[in-house]
Design a protein around this motif. Structure first.
Motif, PDB file in Angstrom:
ATOM      1  N   ILE A 534      54.432 160.819  45.562  1.00 20.97           N
ATOM      2  CA  ILE A 534      55.702 161.671  45.347  1.00 20.97           C
ATOM      3  C   ILE A 534      56.933 160.959  45.852  1.00 20.97           C
ATOM      4  CG2 ILE A 534      56.581 164.021  46.268  1.00 20.97           C
ATOM      5  CD1 ILE A 534      54.029 164.307  44.401  1.00 20.97           C
ATOM      6  N   TRP A 535      56.905 160.338  46.794  1.00 24.46           N
ATOM      7  CA  TRP A 535      58.095 159.550  47.268  1.00 24.46           C
ATOM      8  C   TRP A 535      58.461 158.546  45.983  1.00 24.46           C
ATOM      9  CZ3 TRP A 535      58.225 156.529  52.435  1.00 24.46           C
ATOM     10  CH2 TRP A 535      59.768 156.185  52.968  1.00 24.46           C
ATOM     11  N   LEU A 536      57.642 158.092  45.699  1.00 25.22           N
ATOM     12  CA  LEU A 536      57.951 157.051  44.482  1.00 25.22           C
ATOM     13  C   LEU A 536      58.621 157.520  43.330  1.00 25.22           C
ATOM     14  CD1 LEU A 536      55.558 154.064  44.185  1.00 25.22           C
ATOM     15  CD2 LEU A 536      57.932 153.873  44.203  1.00 25.22           C
ATOM     16  N   ILE A 537      57.999 158.918  42.946  1.00 28.64           N
ATOM     17  CA  ILE A 537      58.646 159.675  41.890  1.00 28.64           C
ATOM     18  C   ILE A 537      59.973 160.286  42.052  1.00 28.64           C
ATOM     19  CG2 ILE A 537      58.469 161.767  40.628  1.00 28.64           C
ATOM     20  CD1 ILE A 537      55.316 161.460  40.694  1.00 28.64           C
ATOM     21  N   LEU A 538      60.118 160.711  43.480  1.00 25.99           N
ATOM     22  CA  LEU A 538      61.694 161.136  43.794  1.00 25.99           C
ATOM     23  C   LEU A 538      62.525 160.119  43.714  1.00 25.99           C
ATOM     24  CD1 LEU A 538      60.860 163.541  46.665  1.00 25.99           C
ATOM     25  CD2 LEU A 538      61.384 164.194  44.383  1.00 25.99           C
ATOM     26  N   GLU A 539      62.118 158.743  43.929  1.00 23.73           N
ATOM     27  CA  GLU A 539      62.880 157.581  43.940  1.00 23.73           C
ATOM     28  C   GLU A 539      63.161 157.262  42.578  1.00 23.73           C
ATOM     29  OE1 GLU A 539      64.281 155.512  46.295  1.00 23.73           O
ATOM     30  OE2 GLU A 539      63.491 156.072  48.024  1.00 23.73           O
ATOM     31  N   GLY A 540      62.418 157.197  41.653  1.00 24.08           N
ATOM     32  CA  GLY A 540      62.430 157.041  40.325  1.00 24.08           C
ATOM     33  C   GLY A 540      63.387 158.033  39.701  1.00 24.08           C
ATOM     34  N   ILE A 541      63.303 159.632  40.102  1.00 24.91           N
ATOM     35  CA  ILE A 541      64.356 160.444  39.771  1.00 24.91           C
ATOM     36  C   ILE A 541      65.966 160.296  39.980  1.00 24.91           C
ATOM     37  CG2 ILE A 541      64.953 162.998  39.883  1.00 24.91           C
ATOM     38  CD1 ILE A 541      62.045 163.716  39.692  1.00 24.91           C
ATOM     39  N   ASN A 542      65.875 159.619  41.108  1.00 27.66           N
ATOM     40  CA  ASN A 542      67.077 159.310  41.860  1.00 27.66           C
ATOM     41  C   ASN A 542      67.784 158.006  41.031  1.00 27.66           C
ATOM     42  OD1 ASN A 542      69.474 159.357  43.844  1.00 27.66           O
ATOM     43  ND2 ASN A 542      68.582 157.577  44.368  1.00 27.66           N
ATOM     44  N   ALA A 543      66.816 157.137  40.578  1.00 26.78           N
ATOM     45  CA  ALA A 543      67.098 155.881  39.830  1.00 26.78           C
ATOM     46  C   ALA A 543      67.793 156.284  38.407  1.00 26.78           C
ATOM     47  CB  ALA A 543      66.020 155.016  39.604  1.00 26.78           C
TER      48      ALA A 543
END
Length: 559
Positions: A534-543
């Protein structure tokens, strides 16, 4: 069923993969690949696309595309077949092909390191942790699978181990004596087929107990030691020639199974959709999509594409043949597994007995394939003993290929961690290899003191979801690259969303099951992986909101 699968896969490669190559990835015949830039005769080795396809295909086509479909038959052959066809053509194809392309354009780096440039520096460690844990499970469990097969089918021991000197001889002839690959590989294949027959005459095995350990435990230790040594050798010496032979072996296996089906016309005793699923079986939706991973879409494939295959690709335009066609070949193996378990039983009663419970189906997946495929091949006049030995040898060969490729990938991951966090010892090839061996052996022998050697099975329930989470994250990285390059993203975004939703849903269901069973080890580790994802997905959304220079994402310098 078989003819429909052939047609679907042919159309997928003929048209869809060409579209991906020309429109999305825009492959260039003039691009100088990492294999040519950094050639070192160990890991970076420019390779003929047919040989590399053999390595790539046999590395990803281990026991998983057999086990997954064989277990998923508990819901009926219809859902399993539909997922294999759709997943292979529209999800595995772009996933495997795309991660190979992205790695080639990023100096042969793994998808985890690429995530740092595409998403954020934090994403690097998150992704590497997930990948290392996944590879650890693969190594420990595949060693158990091989050890179990050696103990169950001792006829496969002789041909498997004698395949190694055959492969090394071929490697020396091709790369040091400049022979053409065709004749040595055909000679090696013929010799291997003779050894399969010899194995039926001279089955080999270990004593049931030695030094307090079972024969399976000793095989696990032997296979981990072999995998560590094989992962350290130059790819041209053992990995490539053996995998090339294994690819021929699989072609023969698939041809025999399909010919047996066409000639024997066996009755499909399995239901198309099983309305009497055992009470202990999980729900079809969403668990089908993590039970069948390899054979539809698998995160492990992206690790092979970006871990070893990208370092051997001689021409960027070969990526379509190696990446997309590699996933197609695995789809054919998954369809063969479905045929073997749907029509390989003599009666409906035999099928119902085998699939009477989820636990029974899960523990006997490989055996069901070997016996079912052996019965199909028997329709061609080949004795059942020889047919089952051939099938078990094939499964062992592919599982072992996956094992040493996975251990090589683990070494690469440790090296990348060392480079990123200034730990030079991890970059030492010998130290990293020993560390990989010790970590896998520790999991195998200490995770379950009551069953030494099989400790990897303690964490195996997490494999399906962890593997598919990795696939989803690789698709996320690929989608972000295409987004910043202003190329169409729908073709990677839809698979990412589908795999991500199904896998997160499955993880939630599984963690709830572990809680009810009181298995806090799986609750804690599964929960940690879930949070990292989930953390990685949120990082991806921010990217998505970030402006990126395309040169940061893809190398365009041919120097």
């Amino acid at each position: 069923m078989a003819l429909m699968a052939f047609a679907v896969f042919f159309l997928g490669y003929r048209y869809y993969s060409r579209f991906l190559a020309e429109r999305l990835f825009q492959l260039s015949p003039d691009y100088r690949t990492p294999a040519r830039r950094y050639e070192d005769s160990v890991d970076f080795v420019p390779t003929n696309k047919f040989i590399l396809w053999g390595h790539h295909f046999t590395s990803v086509a281990g026991a998983a595309p057999i086990i997954g479909p064989a277990i998923a038959m508990i819901w009926g052959w219809g859902p399993a077949l539909a997922w294999v066809l759709i997943g292979t053509v529209f999800m595995a194809g772009i996933h495997d092909f795309g991660t190979l392309w992205a790695s080639v354009r990023n100096r042969g780096q793994s998808v985890g390191v690429i995530a740092r440039n595409v998403i954020s520096p934090r994403a690097l460690m998150l992704f590497l942790l997930i990948i290392f844990f996944l590879l650890l499970m693969v190594n420990a469990v595949f060693a158990v699978a091989i050890g179990t097969l050696f103990s169950t089918f001792p006829e496969s021991v002789l041909p498997y181990w004698l395949q190694i000197p055959i492969a090394i001889t071929i490697g020396v002839l091709v790369y040091r004596r400049n022979w053409h690959i065709l004749m040595p590989s055909l000679a090696g294949l013929i010799l291997l087929l003779f050894l399969v027959y010899a194995g039926t005459l001279a089955p080999l095995g270990l004593p049931e107990q030695m030094g307090g350990y079972s024969s399976t435990a000793w095989w696990v230790l032997i296979m981990l030691g072999y995998g560590a040594i094989a992962s350290r050798l130059p790819v041209w010496l053992l990995l490539q020639p053996r995998d090339f032979i294994n690819s021929h072996l699989l072609f023969i296996c698939l041809a025999l199974v399909y010919m047996g089906v066409f000639i024997g016309q066996p009755e499909i005793v399995a239901p198309m959709y099983n309305t009497a699923v055992p009470d202990d079986a999980p729900p079809l939706l969403p668990l089908l999509f993590v039970t069948i991973a390899c054979g539809a879409i698998s995160g492990f494939h992206g690790l092979v594409s970006s871990g070893t295959s990208s370092k051997q690709l001689a021409h960027e335009t070969d990526a379509r043949f190696v990446g997309y066609l590699g996933s197609t070949g695995e789809g054919l193996l998954a369809v063969a597994a479905i045929l073997a378990t749907a029509a390989g039983f003599a009666t409906v009663g035999d099928w119902n007995e085998h699939y009477g419970s989820w636990a029974e189906a899960s523990s006997q997946g490989i055996a069901a394939f070997v016996e079912g495929a052996g019965n199909h091949v028997n329709q061609l006049g080949i004795p059942v003993e020889v047919a089952t030995t051939f099938m078990s040898m094939m499964v062992v060969a592919f599982a072992a290929t996956t094992l040493d490729t996975s251990m090589r990938l683990q070494r690469f991951i440790l090296g990348e961690i060392g480079r990123q966090y200034r730990m030079p010892a991890l970059g030492n090839i010998n130290f990293a290899t020993v560390l990989v061996f010790l970590s896998c052996a520790a999991l195998a022998f200490f995770a379950d003191p009551s069953n030494p050697g099989a400790g990897g099975m303690v964490l195996w329930p997490l494999f399906g979801t962890t593997n598919q989470l990795t696939a989803g994250l690789s698709l996320l990285v690929l989608t972000l690259i295409l987004w910043h390059l202003k190329r169409p993203i729908i073709y990677s975004l839809v698979p990412f969303l589908f795999v991500g939703v199904m896998t997160i849903w499955s993880m939630i269901i599984n963690i709830g099951t572990y809680l009810r069973e009181g298995n806090m080890l799986l609750v804690v580790i599964g929960g940690l992986i879930f949070v990292l994802n989930i953390w990685l997905i949120l990082e991806g959304i921010n990217a998505v909101r970030q402006k990126r220079d395309p040169s940061e994402l893809l190398d365009t310098d041919n120097d």
